[in-house]
Each structure stands twice: as structure tokens, then as C-alpha cells.
Design a protein around this motif. Structure first.
Motif, PDB file in Angstrom:
ATOM      1  N   ARG A   5       0.839  -1.200   0.000  1.00 38.63           N
ATOM      2  CA  ARG A   5       0.000   0.000   0.000  1.00 38.63           C
ATOM      3  C   ARG A   5       0.869   1.244   0.000  1.00 38.63           C
ATOM      4  N   SER A   6       0.341   2.322  -0.551  1.00 35.94           N
ATOM      5  CA  SER A   6       0.977   3.636  -0.509  1.00 35.94           C
ATOM      6  C   SER A   6      -0.014   4.613   0.083  1.00 35.94           C
ATOM      7  N   LYS A   7       0.505   5.537   0.822  1.00 32.51           N
ATOM      8  CA  LYS A   7      -0.348   6.590   1.359  1.00 32.51           C
ATOM      9  C   LYS A   7      -0.322   7.743   0.372  1.00 32.51           C
ATOM     10  N   VAL A   8      -1.504   8.222  -0.001  1.00 31.01           N
ATOM     11  CA  VAL A   8      -1.608   9.331  -0.949  1.00 31.01           C
ATOM     12  C   VAL A   8      -2.472  10.428  -0.352  1.00 31.01           C
ATOM     13  N   SER A   9      -2.309  11.589  -0.878  1.00 30.15           N
ATOM     14  CA  SER A   9      -3.110  12.722  -0.446  1.00 30.15           C
ATOM     15  C   SER A   9      -3.890  13.228  -1.658  1.00 30.15           C
ATOM     16  N   ILE A  10      -5.180  13.441  -1.481  1.00 22.74           N
ATOM     17  CA  ILE A  10      -6.006  13.974  -2.557  1.00 22.74           C
ATOM     18  C   ILE A  10      -6.778  15.184  -2.034  1.00 22.74           C
ATOM     19  N   THR A  11      -7.175  16.027  -2.939  1.00 22.47           N
ATOM     20  CA  THR A  11      -7.969  17.199  -2.588  1.00 22.47           C
ATOM     21  C   THR A  11      -9.348  17.031  -3.192  1.00 22.47           C
ATOM     22  N   LEU A  12     -10.370  17.119  -2.354  1.00 22.46           N
ATOM     23  CA  LEU A  12     -11.749  16.941  -2.791  1.00 22.46           C
ATOM     24  C   LEU A  12     -12.585  18.137  -2.383  1.00 22.46           C
ATOM     25  N   PRO A  13     -13.626  18.430  -3.151  1.00 24.58           N
ATOM     26  CA  PRO A  13     -14.587  19.429  -2.684  1.00 24.58           C
ATOM     27  C   PRO A  13     -15.222  18.923  -1.374  1.00 24.58           C
ATOM     28  N   HIS A  14     -15.533  19.824  -0.482  1.00 20.70           N
ATOM     29  CA  HIS A  14     -16.059  19.436   0.831  1.00 20.70           C
ATOM     30  C   HIS A  14     -17.314  18.573   0.731  1.00 20.70           C
ATOM     31  N   ASP A  15     -18.218  18.919  -0.184  1.00 19.14           N
ATOM     32  CA  ASP A  15     -19.457  18.156  -0.290  1.00 19.14           C
ATOM     33  C   ASP A  15     -19.200  16.733  -0.781  1.00 19.14           C
ATOM     34  N   LEU A  16     -18.258  16.562  -1.710  1.00 22.69           N
ATOM     35  CA  LEU A  16     -17.943  15.220  -2.203  1.00 22.69           C
ATOM     36  C   LEU A  16     -17.287  14.381  -1.107  1.00 22.69           C
ATOM     37  N   GLU A  17     -16.395  14.996  -0.357  1.00 23.30           N
ATOM     38  CA  GLU A  17     -15.765  14.298   0.766  1.00 23.30           C
ATOM     39  C   GLU A  17     -16.817  13.836   1.770  1.00 23.30           C
ATOM     40  N   ALA A  18     -17.738  14.718   2.122  1.00 22.94           N
ATOM     41  CA  ALA A  18     -18.766  14.376   3.106  1.00 22.94           C
ATOM     42  C   ALA A  18     -19.646  13.228   2.606  1.00 22.94           C
ATOM     43  N   ARG A  19     -20.057  13.290   1.336  1.00 22.64           N
ATOM     44  CA  ARG A  19     -20.905  12.226   0.784  1.00 22.64           C
ATOM     45  C   ARG A  19     -20.159  10.902   0.726  1.00 22.64           C
ATOM     46  N   ALA A  20     -18.888  10.951   0.335  1.00 26.00           N
ATOM     47  CA  ALA A  20     -18.096   9.724   0.248  1.00 26.00           C
ATOM     48  C   ALA A  20     -17.869   9.114   1.627  1.00 26.00           C
ATOM     49  N   LYS A  21     -17.568   9.940   2.604  1.00 28.51           N
ATOM     50  CA  LYS A  21     -17.371   9.423   3.963  1.00 28.51           C
ATOM     51  C   LYS A  21     -18.657   8.813   4.504  1.00 28.51           C
ATOM     52  N   LEU A  22     -19.782   9.438   4.223  1.00 29.87           N
ATOM     53  CA  LEU A  22     -21.059   8.903   4.666  1.00 29.87           C
ATOM     54  C   LEU A  22     -21.332   7.554   3.995  1.00 29.87           C
ATOM     55  N   ALA A  23     -21.072   7.472   2.700  1.00 31.76           N
ATOM     56  CA  ALA A  23     -21.315   6.238   1.959  1.00 31.76           C
ATOM     57  C   ALA A  23     -20.336   5.134   2.327  1.00 31.76           C
TER      58      ALA A  23
END
Length: 76
Positions: A9-27
Motif C-alpha cells: 500500500r501507498s499513502k496518498v493525499s487527494i484534494t476533494l470538494p467538501h461536499d464530495l468528501e462528506a458524501r463519500a465518507k457517509l457512503a
């Protein structure tokens, strides 16, 4: 008895719009990384299938079959 190995595995950093991050975390429930991994795999498979379909349109298998049949008839 062998046990399956977890791929490196590799650790990566990504930048997401806040709403997309929230929806993805919820899902994703408890495992955001696994959710993102699955989404990336599905996207890569979809893109590969679209590319395969594009290539098939340019060189359909039916044309190869017709050429082979013509060669057989010509050789007879």
C-alpha cells in the motif's frame, strides 16, 4: 496452508470538494480508504471496457471472420 497477502500500500493525499468528501465518507461507513480503492478500481475497469469497445468499433471481429471465410473459399 497459505494465506493471501495484502498488496503493498501507498499513502496518498487527494484534494476533494467538501461536499464530495462528506458524501463519500457517509457512503463509505467505517472504511473510507477501501471505498476510494473500490471506486478507483471500478473507474479503471469502466475506462478499459470503453477503450476496448472503441477499438472493437475500428476493427470488428466480424471483418476478420469474413476475411478468413474468403481465404478458405479462395483456397478451395
Amino acid at each position: 496452508m497459505t494465506t493471501p497477502r495484502t498488496p503493498a500500500r501507498s499513502k496518498v493525499s487527494i484534494t476533494l470538494p467538501h461536499d464530495l468528501e462528506a458524501r463519500a465518507k457517509l457512503a463509505s461507513g467505517e472504511n473510507f480508504s477501501a471505498f476510494v480503492e473500490q471506486a478507483l478500481e471500478e473507474k479503471l475497469i469502466k475506462d478499459a471496457m470503453l477503450e476496448y469497445a472503441r477499438l472493437r468499433r475500428n476493427d470488428p471481429v466480424d471483418d476478420v471472420l469474413q476475411a478468413a471465410e474468403a481465404d478458405i473459399e479462395a483456397a478451395a
